[in-house]
Scaffold this active site. Structure first.
Site, PDB file in Angstrom:
ATOM      1  N   ASP A 257      40.862  24.443  38.329  1.00 25.13           N
ATOM      2  CA  ASP A 257      41.715  25.238  39.200  1.00 25.13           C
ATOM      3  C   ASP A 257      42.112  26.473  38.410  1.00 25.13           C
ATOM      4  O   ASP A 257      42.857  26.389  37.429  1.00 25.13           O
ATOM      5  CB  ASP A 257      42.950  24.421  39.586  1.00 25.13           C
TER       6      ASP A 257
ATOM      7  N   ASN B 270      33.486  33.364  39.866  1.00 24.52           N
ATOM      8  CA  ASN B 270      33.235  33.517  41.300  1.00 24.52           C
ATOM      9  C   ASN B 270      34.419  33.111  42.165  1.00 24.52           C
ATOM     10  O   ASN B 270      34.585  33.618  43.274  1.00 24.52           O
ATOM     11  CB  ASN B 270      32.010  32.675  41.677  1.00 24.52           C
TER      12      ASN B 270
ATOM     13  N   TYR C 128      43.287  41.441  49.534  1.00 27.45           N
ATOM     14  CA  TYR C 128      41.965  41.182  48.951  1.00 27.45           C
ATOM     15  C   TYR C 128      41.307  42.430  48.360  1.00 27.45           C
ATOM     16  O   TYR C 128      40.864  42.397  47.193  1.00 27.45           O
ATOM     17  CB  TYR C 128      41.056  40.535  49.989  1.00 27.45           C
TER      18      TYR C 128
ATOM     19  N   LYS D 113      40.410  43.060  44.214  1.00 27.22           N
ATOM     20  CA  LYS D 113      39.094  43.284  43.611  1.00 27.22           C
ATOM     21  C   LYS D 113      39.090  44.568  42.776  1.00 27.22           C
ATOM     22  O   LYS D 113      38.386  44.657  41.762  1.00 27.22           O
ATOM     23  CB  LYS D 113      38.017  43.335  44.699  1.00 27.22           C
TER      24      LYS D 113
ATOM     25  N   THR E 201      30.768  33.518  54.817  1.00 26.83           N
ATOM     26  CA  THR E 201      31.344  32.369  54.123  1.00 26.83           C
ATOM     27  C   THR E 201      32.752  32.099  54.640  1.00 26.83           C
ATOM     28  O   THR E 201      33.309  32.868  55.422  1.00 26.83           O
ATOM     29  CB  THR E 201      31.435  32.604  52.602  1.00 26.83           C
TER      30      THR E 201
END
Length: 251
Positions: A58, A85, A173, A177, A208
């Site tokens: 985790d 990832n 998000y 990044k 996904t």
């Protein structure tokens, strides 16, 4: 097994992660399938085959990260490839579409708890795993780190009003990044001259769970550049930010 390259893929129980793990194993690597829930990692490892080993990891839990690093040290003595990832895109989207979620995650109205939760995995989690695994990577004669980012994190691309993700850029998000890219640059600077290569890859808008399966690319296509960069040899480049097919993304 000791003669084979040892790879760790975080968040490898689903999506791009499991596809990358599958392809690395098919290319002769021993792959540690990092998964927050061990049973999901075990299921993925069984699907991948005998060269895959489930590892409870985790990335938001320091004790879990430390235990994973100690397990790798005891069993393998080194790490040759780290693929960071593991990522999440939100905690509050629920059944909302991406377009609906964007309306409640603008800089002016986003929940700070939402920002913190996503950044905890996508930014601080990557840095924490890097810190724990670096001593093991230093023991490899040919070590490589691949951080899975996204084109939505490119400042240069998204500052352009004509950019494909300009309207989608926000503090959750996308900005996570961007921050990941900055953390990666810090790793690149630290590791200059060590022989440890560091690269950033965007797997494209892949269908996904991360985006509620609204993506346009298959996991197979979305994983190709991650796998290509992960399999580069000691003469391969470092410091690149690319998408398929070896197309440079501006920082």
């Amino acid at each position: 097994m000791q003669n084979k390259r040892i790879a760790l893929v975080t968040g490898a129980n689903q999506g791009v992660g499991v596809q990358v793990a599958k392809e690395l194993a098919a290319n002769g690597l021993t792959v540690l399938v990092g998964s927050r829930k061990l049973e999901r990692g075990q299921a993925a490892a069984r699907e991948i085959g005998p060269d895959a080993v489930a590892l409870q990891l985790d990335v938001t839990n320091q004790a879990s990260i430390a235990a994973a690093a100690e397990h790798i040290r005891e069993k393998f003595g080194r790490l040759d490839l780290l693929v960071n990832n593991a990522a999440i895109s939100n905690t509050k989207k629920g059944s909302l579409s991406l377009q609906e979620y964007r309306k409640i995650s603008l800089a002016s109205n986003v929940s700070l708890d939402e920002v913190r939760a996503v950044w905890e995995t996508n930014v601080f989690g990557v840095l924490a795993v890097y810190q724990a695994m670096l001593p093991l990577l230093r023991k490899s004669p040919d070590a490589r780190i691949v951080n899975v980012s996204s084109g939505v994190g490119s400042l240069a691309m998204n500052a352009n009003p004509a950019g494909p993700y300009h309207k989608s850029f926000g503090p959750v998000y996308p900005a996570s990044k961007t921050a990941l890219n900055a953390m990666t640059l810090a790793m690149m600077v630290e590791l200059e001259g060590t022989g440890i290569k560091v690269n950033i890859v965007s797997p494209a808008f892949t269908k996904t769970n991360l985006n509620g399966y609204e993506g346009t690319e298959s996991v197979e296509d979305g994983s190709r550049e991650v796998v290509r960069v992960a399999l580069l040899g000691p003469d391969g480049p470092s410091g690149t930010f690319t998408r398929w097919e070896n197309t440079t993304i501006p920082w």
